[in-house]
Design a protein around this motif. Structure first.
Motif, PDB file in Angstrom:
ATOM      1  N   LEU A   1       0.945  -1.071  -0.156  1.00 40.68           N
ATOM      2  CA  LEU A   1       0.100  -0.084  -0.045  1.00 40.68           C
ATOM      3  C   LEU A   1       0.901   1.094   0.099  1.00 40.68           C
TER       4      LEU A   1
ATOM      5  N   ALA B   1      -1.332   5.303   3.736  1.00 41.37           N
ATOM      6  CA  ALA B   1      -2.730   4.051   3.899  1.00 41.37           C
ATOM      7  C   ALA B   1      -1.933   2.910   4.695  1.00 41.37           C
TER       8      ALA B   1
ATOM      9  N   MET C   1      -3.173   1.533   8.601  1.00 40.89           N
ATOM     10  CA  MET C   1      -3.310   0.169   8.911  1.00 40.89           C
ATOM     11  C   MET C   1      -2.807  -0.261  10.281  1.00 40.89           C
TER      12      MET C   1
ATOM     13  N   PHE D   1     -11.131   2.600   8.588  1.00 45.70           N
ATOM     14  CA  PHE D   1     -10.286   2.551   7.391  1.00 45.70           C
ATOM     15  C   PHE D   1      -9.920   1.032   7.156  1.00 45.70           C
ATOM     16  N   ARG D   2      -9.287   0.544   8.254  1.00 47.07           N
ATOM     17  CA  ARG D   2      -8.676  -1.088   7.915  1.00 47.07           C
ATOM     18  C   ARG D   2      -9.953  -1.910   7.684  1.00 47.07           C
TER      19      ARG D   2
ATOM     20  N   HIS E   1     -12.625  -1.362   5.851  1.00 48.79           N
ATOM     21  CA  HIS E   1     -12.957  -1.149   4.454  1.00 48.79           C
ATOM     22  C   HIS E   1     -11.836  -1.419   3.872  1.00 48.79           C
ATOM     23  N   MET E   2     -10.719  -1.364   4.016  1.00 48.22           N
ATOM     24  CA  MET E   2      -9.662  -1.838   3.385  1.00 48.22           C
ATOM     25  C   MET E   2      -9.377  -3.237   2.992  1.00 48.22           C
TER      26      MET E   2
ATOM     27  N   MET F   1     -11.625  -4.400   0.675  1.00 47.92           N
ATOM     28  CA  MET F   1     -11.202  -4.237  -0.696  1.00 47.92           C
ATOM     29  C   MET F   1     -10.057  -5.286  -1.168  1.00 47.92           C
ATOM     30  N   LEU F   2      -9.187  -5.728   0.020  1.00 48.84           N
ATOM     31  CA  LEU F   2      -8.191  -6.555  -0.500  1.00 48.84           C
ATOM     32  C   LEU F   2      -8.534  -7.851  -0.663  1.00 48.84           C
TER      33      LEU F   2
ATOM     34  N   LEU G   1      -7.854   4.768  -2.651  1.00 46.02           N
ATOM     35  CA  LEU G   1      -7.452   4.946  -1.071  1.00 46.02           C
ATOM     36  C   LEU G   1      -8.561   6.261  -0.716  1.00 46.02           C
TER      37      LEU G   1
ATOM     38  N   LEU H   1     -12.096   5.479  -0.652  1.00 43.21           N
ATOM     39  CA  LEU H   1     -12.291   4.798   0.963  1.00 43.21           C
ATOM     40  C   LEU H   1     -12.811   5.843   1.671  1.00 43.21           C
ATOM     41  N   GLN H   2     -11.934   6.838   1.659  1.00 43.68           N
ATOM     42  CA  GLN H   2     -11.899   7.882   2.680  1.00 43.68           C
ATOM     43  C   GLN H   2     -13.342   8.777   2.630  1.00 43.68           C
TER      44      GLN H   2
END
Length: 487
Positions: free
Chosen positions: A68, A72, A76, A86-87, A89-90, A93-94, A288, A291-292
Motif C-alpha cells: 500500500l 494507507a 493500517m 479505514f482498515r 474497509h481496506m 477491498m483486499l 484510497l 475509501l476515505q
C-alpha cells in the motif's frame, strides 16, 4: 436519511450485536476427521474465528500492507480516530484477490478455516465471511465490533405474501463502526468472478432493481454465538438443525436455486461502504481517497448525536444546506468534500426539486433532470396544491413557491441549539418518509408525491442519476482535485 446505494432495504430493524446467547455453539462437522471417513462429529462454530495470533493471517496482512502507499500503510497500523474504520474497509477491498467458489458437491457444506481459504484462493460465502472477519480481528479490530452473520438475502415481492418470498442462504460480516453504527461489509463485493453471459448480465441488472433484504438468523464472533430475533421460523431452529437446511446439494445431484441467484446478483452495490453512487461519480479518484470519502459520508449519516438538518437538506433548510455545500467544497479538504457530496445526494433525494424540475429525454431510462443551480431562481413554480388535504393548509400557504423537504424527527437524534427557535414551525412540514425518495421503492407506504410504485421507482432513478452528475461536476471543479490526482 441518505439516498440508498442499491436495492437493499435499510437494516436498522435488526439487532446486529445479537439478541440471545446460544449456550451450545457446537455443530456437526461436515469435514472428515483426519485419517478417517468420520463426519458429523461436534465442533465449535467459534473455532472458525478463534485463531488469535495466526501466523498465516499475519503474513498475508503484512504482505498486503507493504504494497500500500505509505499513508494507507500507516493507517493500517495506527489506532487513532478513523483508523479502525479505514482498515475494515481496506480489508474488504483486499478481498478482491480471492474468488467465489460455490460449495463443492457433498451432502453437507464443508466450511473452510481462514488459512485454508487463503491457501485455496477463495471459497463460498461462508468461507469468505470467515476469512474477512478473521483478518479484521488479526488487524487489531476488537471482537466486540465484529460479527459473522448467517442468514438469508430475502427477495421480497416474489410471491403473494411474506412467506412466499425467496430466501437465499448467505453469510456476511457486520462491523460496528467508530461512529457507533453496525455496517454491512459484504465479503463478495469485490471478489473475482467469471464474466457473466449476456443473459446473466441482464439478470444481474434486473436484480439491482429488486426489493432485497439482508436478514440475519445467527451472528457470532470468536467469543459468543447469538440468535437474532425475527419473524422467520428458521431462526428458531437449533443451530445444528438450521445449518442442515443450508446444505448446498439438493440431494438429487442438482443445486439449490441459490446458485442461479449468485450468478445474477452483484453484491458490490449492496454494501454501503462500497456505495456505487460515490464510486460512479468519483471514478477518476484514487481508490484510497475514495475509501476515505465513503467513510466520511457514512459517518455523516450515522452520527445522529451531531445531527444537523442542514447537512441533509431536511426540515426545508434548502438555502442553508447549499451554503454548507459551497463552503465545504471551497475548503479543499477531503473530509469537507465528502460531506458536501453526501449533502448533494441528499438534496436530490429529500427535497421536492425533482418533483417539479424539467426532465430531458436521454438514454434508455426515464430521462435526465436539469441539475439544480442554487444561485439561480427556480425555473418553475413549486405548487403544493397537489398534496391536497394530506398536509395542513398552513404548509401550502407558507411554503408554496419554494422547495421543501420533510421533517426527520427521530427521538435519538440531537438538534442544533441555534435552530431550535424555528423548529416548531418546521415540524408542520410533512414527515421525511412521505416526501423523500431515499431508495428504489417506497418501503414506508403513504407517500404523498408518488403513491404509485412505478412512479416512485422512476423518481428514484431520475434523482439518483441527477445526484451522480452533480457530484461528478463537483469533483471536476473541486480545488483539491489536482493534489488528489498527484498533478
Amino acid at each position: 436519511m441518505c439516498m440508498q446505494q442499491g436495492a437493499i432495504r435499510p437494516m436498522q430493524r435488526w439487532h446486529w450485536a445479537g439478541d440471545q446467547i446460544v449456550h451450545d455453539p457446537c455443530i456437526p462437522a461436515a469435514r472428515y476427521a483426519a485419517g478417517s471417513r468420520k463426519t458429523r462429529y461436534p465442533i465449535d462454530i467459534r473455532s472458525f474465528l478463534s485463531i488469535e495470533s495466526n501466523a498465516v493471517l499475519r503474513r498475508w496482512l503484512d504482505r498486503h500492507v507493504r504494497q500500500l502507499p505509505e499513508e494507507a500503510a500507516q493507517r493500517m497500523r495506527r489506532r487513532g480516530p478513523g483508523d479502525f474504520d479505514f482498515r475494515a474497509h481496506m480489508l474488504a477491498m483486499l478481498m478482491g484477490e480471492l474468488r467465489h467458489q460455490p460449495a463443492r458437491s457433498h451432502p453437507f457444506d464443508q466450511w473452510q478455516y481462514p488459512d485454508e481459504t487463503l491457501a485455496l484462493g477463495g471459497g463460498d460465502c461462508e468461507d469468505l465471511a470467515f476469512v474477512l472477519a478473521a483478518l479484521m480481528l488479526e488487524s487489531g479490530i476488537s471482537a466486540d465490533c465484529v460479527r459473522v452473520a448467517l442468514g438469508s438475502i430475502v427477495r421480497h415481492g416474489r410471491g403473494t405474501d411474506e412467506a412466499a418470498a425467496d430466501h437465499i442462504d448467505h453469510a456476511w460480516v457486520m462491523y460496528l463502526s467508530e461512529t457507533g453504527a453496525w455496517t454491512l461489509i459484504e465479503p463478495m463485493a469485490r471478489i473475482g468472478r467469471a464474466q457473466p453471459s449476456p443473459e446473466r448480465a441482464a439478470a444481474r441488472q434486473d436484480l439491482q432493481h429488486e426489493d432485497l433484504e439482508y436478514v440475519p438468523h445467527f451472528v457470532f464472533n470468536n467469543r459468543h454465538l447469538w440468535r437474532v430475533r425475527g419473524p422467520h421460523l428458521r431462526a428458531m431452529l437449533p443451530l445444528k438443525d438450521y445449518l442442515d437446511t443450508r446444505r448446498a446439494d439438493d440431494g438429487r445431484g442438482g443445486t439449490k436455486p441459490d446458485q442461479d441467484f449468485w450468478q445474477g446478483f452483484d453484491p458490490s452495490f449492496a454494501a454501503g461502504v462500497h456505495g456505487s453512487l460515490i464510486d460512479a461519480a468519483l471514478s477518476g479518484m484514487p481508490l484510497l481517497l475514495r475509501l476515505q470519502v465513503h467513510a466520511e459520508s457514512l459517518a455523516l449519516d450515522v452520527d445522529t448525536l451531531h445531527y444537523d438538518p442542514r447537512d441533509h437538506f431536511d426540515f426545508a433548510y434548502i438555502d442553508e444546506g447549499w451554503q454548507r455545500v459551497d463552503a465545504r467544497l471551497a475548503s479543499g479538504t477531503l473530509p469537507d468534500f465528502a460531506r458536501a457530496l453526501h449533502s448533494i445526494a441528499d438534496f436530490y433525494a429529500h427535497s421536492t426539486y425533482a418533483h417539479f424540475a424539467a426532465v430531458r429525454p436521454g438514454g434508455d431510462g426515464p430521462g435526465h433532470l436539469d441539475l439544480h443551480d442554487p444561485a439561480a431562481a427556480l425555473p418553475f413554480n413549486a405548487d403544493y396544491a397537489c398534496l391536497g388535504d394530506a398536509v395542513p393548509a398552513s404548509v401550502t400557504r407558507e411554503w408554496n413557491g419554494r422547495l421543501i423537504s420533510g421533517c426527520w424527527d427521530a427521538w435519538y437524534a440531537t438538534y442544533p441549539d441555534e435552530l431550535r427557535a424555528d423548529r416548531a414551525r418546521r415540524m408542520s412540514l410533512p414527515p421525511h418518509d412521505r416526501i423523500a425518495v431515499d431508495d428504489n421503492r417506497d418501503t414506508h407506504g403513504g407517500h404523498l408525491l408518488y403513491p404509485d410504485p412505478a412512479a416512485y421507482s422512476r423518481q428514484f432513478r431520475l434523482r439518483r442519476d441527477a445526484a451522480r452528475r452533480h457530484m461528478e461536476a463537483a469533483w471536476r471543479a473541486w480545488p483539491g482535485r489536482d493534489e488528489a490526482l498527484g498533478v
